[in-house]
Scaffold this active site. Structure first.
Site, PDB file in Angstrom:
ATOM      1  N   SER A 131       0.717  -1.028  -0.089  1.00  0.00           N
ATOM      2  CA  SER A 131       0.063  -0.142  -0.025  1.00  0.00           C
ATOM      3  C   SER A 131       0.818   1.130  -0.372  1.00  0.00           C
ATOM      4  O   SER A 131       2.015   1.157   0.651  1.00  0.00           O
ATOM      5  CB  SER A 131      -0.786   0.008   1.237  1.00  0.00           C
ATOM      6  OG  SER A 131      -1.376   1.223   1.469  1.00  0.00           O
ATOM      7  N   TYR A 184      -3.620   5.604  -4.285  1.00  0.00           N
ATOM      8  CA  TYR A 184      -5.113   6.304  -4.368  1.00  0.00           C
ATOM      9  C   TYR A 184      -4.673   7.434  -5.429  1.00  0.00           C
ATOM     10  O   TYR A 184      -3.548   7.768  -5.659  1.00  0.00           O
ATOM     11  CB  TYR A 184      -5.381   6.630  -3.221  1.00  0.00           C
ATOM     12  CG  TYR A 184      -5.515   5.649  -2.019  1.00  0.00           C
ATOM     13  CD1 TYR A 184      -6.968   5.018  -2.008  1.00  0.00           C
ATOM     14  CD2 TYR A 184      -4.828   5.309  -1.042  1.00  0.00           C
ATOM     15  CE1 TYR A 184      -7.438   4.097  -1.143  1.00  0.00           C
ATOM     16  CE2 TYR A 184      -5.151   4.338  -0.161  1.00  0.00           C
ATOM     17  CZ  TYR A 184      -6.234   3.716  -0.353  1.00  0.00           C
ATOM     18  OH  TYR A 184      -6.680   2.825   0.727  1.00  0.00           O
ATOM     19  N   THR A 231      -6.812   2.020  -6.404  1.00  0.00           N
ATOM     20  CA  THR A 231      -7.980   1.961  -5.389  1.00  0.00           C
ATOM     21  C   THR A 231      -9.043   3.072  -5.696  1.00  0.00           C
ATOM     22  O   THR A 231      -8.563   4.306  -5.675  1.00  0.00           O
ATOM     23  CB  THR A 231      -7.482   1.609  -4.091  1.00  0.00           C
ATOM     24  OG1 THR A 231      -6.687   0.886  -3.950  1.00  0.00           O
ATOM     25  CG2 THR A 231      -8.759   1.766  -3.264  1.00  0.00           C
ATOM     26  N   LYS A 246      -9.199  -1.538  -8.366  1.00  0.00           N
ATOM     27  CA  LYS A 246      -9.580  -2.196  -6.919  1.00  0.00           C
ATOM     28  C   LYS A 246     -10.860  -1.195  -6.287  1.00  0.00           C
ATOM     29  O   LYS A 246     -10.748  -0.088  -6.320  1.00  0.00           O
ATOM     30  CB  LYS A 246      -8.753  -2.186  -5.953  1.00  0.00           C
ATOM     31  CG  LYS A 246      -8.974  -2.670  -4.702  1.00  0.00           C
ATOM     32  CD  LYS A 246      -7.908  -2.971  -3.755  1.00  0.00           C
ATOM     33  CE  LYS A 246      -8.180  -3.605  -2.530  1.00  0.00           C
ATOM     34  NZ  LYS A 246      -8.515  -2.493  -1.332  1.00  0.00           N
ATOM     35  N   HIS A 306     -13.715  -2.586   0.269  1.00  0.00           N
ATOM     36  CA  HIS A 306     -12.579  -2.240   1.062  1.00  0.00           C
ATOM     37  C   HIS A 306     -12.710  -2.933   2.527  1.00  0.00           C
ATOM     38  O   HIS A 306     -12.446  -2.268   3.285  1.00  0.00           O
ATOM     39  CB  HIS A 306     -12.708  -0.680   1.454  1.00  0.00           C
ATOM     40  CG  HIS A 306     -11.503  -0.027   1.457  1.00  0.00           C
ATOM     41  ND1 HIS A 306     -11.003   0.676   0.295  1.00  0.00           N
ATOM     42  CD2 HIS A 306     -10.519   0.201   2.347  1.00  0.00           C
ATOM     43  CE1 HIS A 306      -9.595   1.021   0.586  1.00  0.00           C
ATOM     44  NE2 HIS A 306      -9.309   0.853   1.813  1.00  0.00           N
TER      45      HIS A 306
HETATM   46  C1  LIG Z   1      -6.148  -2.521   8.367  1.00  0.00           C
HETATM   47  C2  LIG Z   1      -6.532  -2.264   6.767  1.00  0.00           C
HETATM   48  C3  LIG Z   1      -5.736  -1.335   5.924  1.00  0.00           C
HETATM   49  C4  LIG Z   1      -6.155  -1.196   4.495  1.00  0.00           C
HETATM   50  N1  LIG Z   1      -5.486  -0.356   3.849  1.00  0.00           N
HETATM   51  C5  LIG Z   1      -5.656  -0.120   2.461  1.00  0.00           C
HETATM   52  C6  LIG Z   1      -4.979   0.263   1.647  1.00  0.00           C
HETATM   53  O1  LIG Z   1      -4.080   1.127   2.026  1.00  0.00           O
HETATM   54  N2  LIG Z   1      -5.340   0.543   0.396  1.00  0.00           N
HETATM   55  C7  LIG Z   1      -6.235  -0.252  -0.271  1.00  0.00           C
HETATM   56  O2  LIG Z   1      -6.526  -0.202  -1.264  1.00  0.00           O
HETATM   57  N3  LIG Z   1      -7.033  -1.116   0.546  1.00  0.00           N
HETATM   58  C8  LIG Z   1      -6.725  -1.258   1.999  1.00  0.00           C
HETATM   59  N4  LIG Z   1      -7.546  -1.970   2.700  1.00  0.00           N
HETATM   60  C9  LIG Z   1      -8.355  -3.146   2.121  1.00  0.00           C
HETATM   61  C10 LIG Z   1      -7.801  -4.219   1.682  1.00  0.00           C
HETATM   62  O3  LIG Z   1      -6.927  -4.154   0.700  1.00  0.00           O
HETATM   63  C11 LIG Z   1      -8.920  -5.142   1.390  1.00  0.00           C
HETATM   64  O4  LIG Z   1      -9.792  -4.473   0.440  1.00  0.00           O
HETATM   65  C12 LIG Z   1      -9.771  -5.633   2.369  1.00  0.00           C
HETATM   66  O5  LIG Z   1      -9.074  -5.823   3.722  1.00  0.00           O
HETATM   67  C13 LIG Z   1     -10.444  -7.118   2.247  1.00  0.00           C
HETATM   68  O6  LIG Z   1     -11.065  -7.671   3.101  1.00  0.00           O
HETATM   69  P1  LIG Z   1     -10.683  -8.439   4.235  1.00  0.00           P
HETATM   70  O7  LIG Z   1     -10.103  -7.603   5.331  1.00  0.00           O
HETATM   71  O8  LIG Z   1     -11.973  -8.929   4.962  1.00  0.00           O
HETATM   72  O9  LIG Z   1      -9.892  -9.562   3.596  1.00  0.00           O
HETATM   73  C14 LIG Z   1      -7.230  -2.142   4.139  1.00  0.00           C
HETATM   74  C15 LIG Z   1      -7.849  -2.983   4.863  1.00  0.00           C
HETATM   75  C16 LIG Z   1      -7.702  -3.051   6.244  1.00  0.00           C
HETATM   76  C17 LIG Z   1      -8.254  -4.070   7.100  1.00  0.00           C
END
Ligand SMILES: Cc1cc2nc3c(=O)[nH]c(=O)nc-3n(C[C@H](O)[C@H](O)[C@H](O)COP(=O)(O)O)c2cc1C
Length: 378
Positions: A108, A131, A157, A253, A277
């Site tokens: 990320s 982003y 994203t 995404k 997300h």
């Molecule tokens: C703590 C955390 C931080 C995240 N940070 C980002 C990020 O920086 N960029 C992004 O595109 N998605 C981010 N996401 C979303 C994840 O990429 C992903 O879409 C999501 O966690 C999938 O669901 P799950 O946690 O149930 O596996 C984040 C998710 C979590 C839990």
């Protein structure tokens, strides 16, 4: 570790004991009332497999390709901000575990280790997520850095032009860098190995944002920084702009609707990720598994369809494959594993998911991942 840790749920429990509550909740929670967060899991749970018997399943194969590169199983590690708060050097350890396993790791922009840190500490190419920022010069800069680091795909994203409120964070006083306060002092004192590695470690803020944060005041909260930096005017023309700047594979995404899936395909995506997300943005949005078939239909094989949201087991992953996903991504499962055991924890999580997926395919009479389909479900 193997005997005590049998499931992603076990890793989550170890993580809960090893890291401060503010960090655990930052991963565990969703936005607002967490309806969509719960739906992701509930709708996966509600699906039942169709058991088939007396089919030779001695050679079940999980191998596949993702964006033209072979992968040992249809899984990737999702981009997660602040992974380096779950374990010192978290992003490096995650990238190493993924590479050793033969699956992609996505870094990320909001990571603690920078693109260059991860590049220097690993040998395999990784994906990089960004982003759209108000300052497009910063996007260009990140693209240039990802090219220099030989990242094998850029993930853009789309679902965070404005940030959904994650209420647990302000309640817990989550700050960047993490700080000891009278409210969390006891909590932190009971997590000495975390404090030593992260709180007093060398990387304590966003590695990719050096020079973009006021060094004296820090960022304080993620929501605050996001609100001032992420671009609420972003639209499909900006996606075209990124497409024109990035020469490699592009993953879009945050698609949750067939109409957006078609627009993403038209914008030149090599893959899309069906994602809400992880239930952290639009609360009340449908679960990802419920919209997956309609999006797969809309894409019609025009690009790869990846899936995330609620994958906590190989069974969950198998359900997503059955409904047309080429692969799944894990966010929370990765972070809990990282917090529980660093690189070994992530490797353990990947083994668990692989073994569960393999048995699930076998018991549904599916001998290779490519043959997964709706026939696996009741
Ligand atoms: C703590 C955390 C931080 C995240 N940070 C980002 C990020 O920086 N960029 C992004 O595109 N998605 C981010 N996401 C979303 C994840 O990429 C992903 O879409 C999501 O966690 C999938 O669901 P799950 O946690 O149930 O596996 C984040 C998710 C979590 C839990």
């Amino acid at each position: 570790m193997a005997a005590l840790i049998q499931s992603i749920g076990d890793l989550r429990e170890v993580a809960r004991r090893r890291i401060p509550r503010a960090i655990f909740d930052y991963a565990d929670g969703g936005s607002y009332e967490e309806r969509t967060l719960r739906r992701n899991a509930a709708d996966l749970d509600a699906l039942s497999f169709r058991q088939r018997v007396m089919i030779d399943v001695s050679g079940v194969s999980l191998a596949t390709t993702l964006l033209g590169t072979s992968a040992s199983l249809p899984l990737a590690i999702a981009p997660t901000g602040l992974a380096g708060f779950f374990h010192a050097d978290g992003e490096i350890l995650g990238a190493r575990a993924a590479a050793a396993f033969g699956i992609p790791f996505c870094l990320s922009t909001m990571s603690i280790c920078s693109i260059e840190d991860v590049r220097a500490a690993t040998t395999q190419p990784f994906w990089f997520q960004q982003y759209l920022m108000r300052d497009r010069g910063f996007n260009q800069d990140l693209i240039d850095r990802a090219i220099a680091a030989r990242c094998s795909a850029l993930m853009l994203t789309l679902d965070l032009q404005v940030i959904g409120e994650r209420r647990r964070d302000p309640r817990n006083g989550l700050t960047i860098p993490p700080r000891i306060t009278w409210r969390n002092a006891f909590d932190v004192a009971t997590k000495p190995s975390w404090a030593l590695g992260v709180l007093f470690g060398k990387r304590r803020t966003f590695g990719n944002l050096a020079g973009r944060i006021d060094g004296t005041s820090g960022i304080r909260t993620l929501a605050e920084w996001t609100a001032t930096q992420f671009d609420p005017t972003a639209n499909w023309r900006d996606v075209d702009w990124v497409r024109s700047r990035w020469p490699g594979k592009l993953i879009l995404k945050g698609i949750l609707d067939p109409a957006d899936a078609r627009l993403g395909l038209a914008a030149g995506a090599d893959a899309i990720v069906v994602s809400n997300h992880g239930g952290r943005q639009l609360d009340g949005a449908p679960s990802t598994i419920s919209v997956l078939p309609g999006i797969v239909d809309a894409i019609g094989g025009g690009c790869e369809v990846l899936f995330d949201g609620g994958i906590r087991s190989g069974q969950d992953l198998a359900k997503a494959l059955a409904l047309g996903a080429r692969a799944g991504l894990i966010g929370k499962s990765f972070l809990f594993a990282l917090a529980a055991g660093g690189e070994a924890g992530v490797t353990r999580a990947l083994c668990i998911l692989r073994d569960e997926l393999k048995v699930t395919l076998a018991l549904t009479g599916t001998t290779q991942v490519g043959a997964a389909g709706p026939h696996m479900l009741v």
